[in-house]
Scaffold this active site. Sequence first.
Site, short mmCIF file in Angstrom:
data_model
loop_
_atom_site.label_atom_id
_atom_site.label_comp_id
_atom_site.label_asym_id
_atom_site.label_seq_id
_atom_site.Cartn_x
_atom_site.Cartn_y
_atom_site.Cartn_z
N GLN A 209 -21.69 -7.01 9.65
CA GLN A 209 -20.27 -7.21 9.97
C GLN A 209 -19.39 -6.75 8.77
OE1 GLN A 209 -18.84 -7.12 12.68
NE2 GLN A 209 -20.30 -7.82 14.49
N CYS B 130 0.98 -1.35 -0.08
CA CYS B 130 0.02 -0.03 -0.03
C CYS B 130 0.85 1.31 0.03
CB CYS B 130 -1.00 0.06 1.16
SG CYS B 130 -1.94 1.53 1.37
N CYS C 10 -16.76 -4.41 20.24
CA CYS C 10 -15.71 -3.97 19.33
C CYS C 10 -14.72 -3.05 19.69
CB CYS C 10 -16.44 -3.46 18.06
SG CYS C 10 -17.32 -2.14 18.42
N CYS D 28 -5.89 -0.16 -1.87
CA CYS D 28 -6.13 -0.65 -0.53
C CYS D 28 -5.97 -2.23 -0.03
CB CYS D 28 -7.39 -0.11 0.06
SG CYS D 28 -7.50 -0.72 1.91
N TYR E 35 -29.21 -4.00 21.18
CA TYR E 35 -28.05 -3.20 19.94
C TYR E 35 -28.12 -4.33 18.93
CZ TYR E 35 -27.09 -0.51 24.45
OH TYR E 35 -27.12 0.23 25.48
N CYS F 152 -4.82 1.40 8.55
CA CYS F 152 -4.00 0.17 8.86
C CYS F 152 -3.03 0.79 9.79
CB CYS F 152 -3.55 -0.33 7.63
SG CYS F 152 -4.63 -1.03 6.54
N GLU G 26 -32.96 -2.07 18.71
CA GLU G 26 -31.99 -1.10 18.23
C GLU G 26 -32.55 0.29 17.97
OE1 GLU G 26 -29.21 0.29 16.16
OE2 GLU G 26 -28.97 -1.51 16.70
#
Length: 466
Positions: free
Chosen positions: A292, A72, A414, A161, A321, A81, A342
């Site tokens: 996801q 990259c 997450c 990318c 959620y 990244c 949600e």
Amino acid sequence: MKKGEEARGIITEYRFPDRGYILREDGKVLIKHAVPGREVLYRVTKARKGNAEGRVLETLAPGACERRESLCPAVGVCGGCLYQTLPYAEELKLKEQLLQRLLGEAIGEDFLWEGLTASPCENAYRMKMEYSFGDAYRDGPLTLGMHKRGSHYDIVETDRCELVHEDLNLALRETLRFFRERKVPFYHKLRHEGYLRFLLARRGTHRKELLLDLVTSSQLPTEEERELLRAWRELICSLPFEASLKGLLHTVTDSVADAVKNERTEVLFGEAQFEEELSGLRFAITPFSFFQNNADGAELLYEKVGQYVGETGGKVVFDLYSGTGTIAQLVAKHAERTVGVELIEEAVIAARENAARNGVQNCRFIAGDVLKVLDEIEEKPDIIILDPPREGVNPKALRKLIRYGVPRIIYVSCKPSSLVTDLEILREGGYHTTRAAGVDMFPRTPGVEAVLLLERREPASDEMTI
């Protein structure tokens, strides 16, 4: 150290998720976006009470583990990244050490650590990209890509990318070339002038369908805009994508916020959504749906959630959620019923449609804030699953759900640093972590998912303040 001072040092201690410490004789300097072992030149951005924070100006020497050549051209500049130069095995080792230490310090008692599961794909795993139009420097030529690290304004072109399929790189390159040739202005965030704002790109991993959405302001005359969009549509439809081009959209938003807000969307070609398969179920995905980003990794994540949920026969499961209802539908296979909550109404509509598409009839989805909806739901859960956004769960909502007294809570995070705060409240309410694991959903980045099983014991005190 003083603000503005520059120095050099080696990143010798590391903290989760994307921060490192340079150890000095006169204290510690917290450095963002650093990799252990690197020697860096940095500038102090904050200094108070003997502690300092800084940002990397230049990497002077790589760390001992950095043996991978990145393909990259934007490595180190793009805000995406961080671990491009680490072999994946070293990245996994680093992430597991950080996650295990973070949870160990937060939980403060014995629990079963079940390891970090690697992503099935190290590269080209991202299903969604949100590219921004702008310039690489003030008054520079139009570009399209990701924000420069540490900048809200400068855009780094990312047409090679490694995290996305070449279809998305191709769409970015050709879209940028098209609008550069026509000298179409981007939307200037300070002046609130211009036309081009974002390019949303989504590509299904399993069904291999592609959806592109050009997001603009309404600041072009109607006839000029119509001709521009017609020419762009013809270009995109002629490109040799590997995936099937399912839809080409145009979204208009005049919000001053630097975010995609769907005020009006028209279909230029095809359909406004595509389908993806996950764990034997089908899901409709729009440009704005939550889904996801790593489909293969998500199947591993949900498998772990299922293990922690355990036996659900005859039980009511709350999926809080719930997004577009993925977990709720997977759990519903064996539960008496599931209830998903949600905040985003569009996601709830998609969840209901997905449940109908999959023939899942024992799911109910409610649109609203978890904090308020908990007061309105008549059902009482037997098991609770939490999969909150990055900031974690509202503390008042946590205390409300603790009062249900369910024997098991499964927490999917997450952003484990937010999880740490929530664990304190859950522990106060009598919930203790017995098993924990990680799933690497975001190779080459500091991100990683954590899954925890919390089981109820007697609370430390009888008083819980709401």
